[in-house]
Design a protein around this motif. Structure first.
Motif, mmCIF file in Angstrom:
data_model
loop_
_atom_site.group_PDB
_atom_site.id
_atom_site.type_symbol
_atom_site.label_atom_id
_atom_site.label_comp_id
_atom_site.label_asym_id
_atom_site.label_seq_id
_atom_site.Cartn_x
_atom_site.Cartn_y
_atom_site.Cartn_z
ATOM 1 N N ALA A 87 0.685 -1.086 0.033
ATOM 2 C CA ALA A 87 0.008 -0.007 0.073
ATOM 3 C C ALA A 87 0.758 1.204 0.104
ATOM 4 C CB ALA A 87 -0.878 0.167 1.255
ATOM 5 N N LEU A 88 0.180 2.394 -0.704
ATOM 6 C CA LEU A 88 1.220 3.639 -0.686
ATOM 7 C C LEU A 88 0.478 4.299 0.214
ATOM 8 C CD1 LEU A 88 0.986 3.749 -4.629
ATOM 9 C CD2 LEU A 88 3.074 3.558 -3.207
ATOM 10 N N THR A 89 1.213 5.262 1.026
ATOM 11 C CA THR A 89 0.665 6.604 1.657
ATOM 12 C C THR A 89 0.217 7.528 0.874
ATOM 13 O OG1 THR A 89 2.775 7.914 1.728
ATOM 14 C CG2 THR A 89 2.563 5.989 3.444
ATOM 15 N N ASP A 90 -0.259 8.565 1.306
ATOM 16 C CA ASP A 90 -0.967 9.728 0.643
ATOM 17 C C ASP A 90 -0.001 10.524 0.024
ATOM 18 O OD1 ASP A 90 -3.829 8.953 1.265
ATOM 19 O OD2 ASP A 90 -3.908 10.462 2.640
ATOM 20 N N ARG A 91 1.261 10.787 0.729
ATOM 21 C CA ARG A 91 2.316 11.574 0.373
ATOM 22 C C ARG A 91 3.030 10.636 -0.903
ATOM 23 N NH1 ARG A 91 3.595 16.533 0.216
ATOM 24 N NH2 ARG A 91 5.824 17.024 0.772
ATOM 25 N N GLN A 92 2.929 9.579 -0.775
ATOM 26 C CA GLN A 92 3.776 8.945 -1.898
ATOM 27 C C GLN A 92 2.671 8.958 -3.172
ATOM 28 O OE1 GLN A 92 4.183 4.896 -0.068
ATOM 29 N NE2 GLN A 92 6.127 5.448 0.824
ATOM 30 N N ILE A 93 1.615 8.853 -2.880
ATOM 31 C CA ILE A 93 0.864 8.891 -4.111
ATOM 32 C C ILE A 93 0.927 10.261 -4.966
ATOM 33 C CG2 ILE A 93 -1.651 9.186 -4.973
ATOM 34 C CD1 ILE A 93 -2.103 6.921 -2.968
ATOM 35 N N THR A 94 1.035 11.383 -3.857
ATOM 36 C CA THR A 94 1.293 12.720 -4.465
ATOM 37 C C THR A 94 2.649 12.744 -5.315
ATOM 38 O OG1 THR A 94 0.033 13.636 -2.696
ATOM 39 C CG2 THR A 94 1.444 15.096 -3.695
ATOM 40 N N TYR A 95 3.448 12.306 -4.891
ATOM 41 C CA TYR A 95 4.977 12.167 -5.279
ATOM 42 C C TYR A 95 4.529 11.720 -6.773
ATOM 43 C CZ TYR A 95 8.324 13.981 -1.981
ATOM 44 O OH TYR A 95 9.095 14.907 -1.284
ATOM 45 N N MET A 96 3.932 10.628 -7.014
ATOM 46 C CA MET A 96 3.905 9.547 -8.110
ATOM 47 C C MET A 96 2.902 10.546 -9.080
ATOM 48 S SD MET A 96 3.095 5.972 -6.595
ATOM 49 C CE MET A 96 2.743 5.127 -8.212
ATOM 50 N N ASP A 97 2.057 11.211 -8.593
ATOM 51 C CA ASP A 97 1.079 12.195 -9.463
ATOM 52 C C ASP A 97 2.191 13.398 -10.006
ATOM 53 O OD1 ASP A 97 -1.249 10.793 -9.096
ATOM 54 O OD2 ASP A 97 -1.895 12.073 -7.243
ATOM 55 N N VAL A 153 13.424 14.214 -0.521
ATOM 56 C CA VAL A 153 12.809 13.346 -1.769
ATOM 57 C C VAL A 153 13.487 12.095 -1.750
ATOM 58 C CG1 VAL A 153 13.034 13.421 -4.321
ATOM 59 C CG2 VAL A 153 12.544 15.683 -2.786
ATOM 60 N N ALA A 154 14.763 12.089 -1.597
ATOM 61 C CA ALA A 154 15.600 10.636 -1.593
ATOM 62 C C ALA A 154 14.778 9.574 -0.776
ATOM 63 C CB ALA A 154 17.156 10.761 -1.448
ATOM 64 N N GLY A 155 14.402 10.046 0.231
ATOM 65 C CA GLY A 155 13.726 9.116 1.226
ATOM 66 C C GLY A 155 12.652 8.716 0.569
ATOM 67 N N HIS A 156 11.601 9.422 -0.071
ATOM 68 C CA HIS A 156 10.289 9.023 -0.613
ATOM 69 C C HIS A 156 10.685 8.251 -1.703
ATOM 70 C CE1 HIS A 156 7.361 11.317 1.803
ATOM 71 N NE2 HIS A 156 8.408 12.578 2.013
ATOM 72 N N LEU A 157 11.531 8.448 -2.488
ATOM 73 C CA LEU A 157 11.891 7.775 -3.849
ATOM 74 C C LEU A 157 12.482 6.292 -3.484
ATOM 75 C CD1 LEU A 157 13.110 10.275 -6.246
ATOM 76 C CD2 LEU A 157 10.894 9.746 -5.964
ATOM 77 N N LEU A 158 13.301 6.504 -2.209
ATOM 78 C CA LEU A 158 13.834 4.881 -1.794
ATOM 79 C C LEU A 158 12.539 4.202 -1.328
ATOM 80 C CD1 LEU A 158 15.978 3.076 -1.284
ATOM 81 C CD2 LEU A 158 16.240 4.112 0.706
ATOM 82 N N ALA A 159 11.641 4.596 -0.765
ATOM 83 C CA ALA A 159 10.490 4.206 -0.300
ATOM 84 C C ALA A 159 9.383 3.531 -1.452
ATOM 85 C CB ALA A 159 9.539 5.052 0.626
#
Length: 83
Positions: free
Chosen positions: A4-14, A43-49
């Protein structure tokens, strides 16, 4: 099945999806950081996740990410549901 993705991860993907659509290239850490008002290390942390969850992968011989099929499928479903 992908995790599952977090809301923040979805925002990054968008943002990544929109940027690639408009620029035909993956955004740099700096571009993403500027957009979200954070530091490139964040950003690096979010992309690594996202990579650990199977949505991004590293380009061979390059210090750059690329979207996986899981990323593309997720975004296609989001676009269909938004229509």
């Amino acid at each position: 099945m992908t995790p599952a993705l977090t809301d923040r991860q979805i925002t990054y993907m968008d943002f990544i999806q929109k940027f690639i659509t408009e620029n035909d290239n993956f955004p740099t850490f700096e571009v993403i950081a500027e957009h979200f008002g954070v530091k490139p290390n964040s950003v690096a942390g979010h992309l690594l996740a996202l990579r650990k969850k199977g949505y991004l992968d590293m380009c061979p011989n390059m210090a750059s990410y690329r979207r996986t099929n899981a990323f593309k499928s997720f975004m296609a479903i989001r676009e269909r549901n938004a229509a």
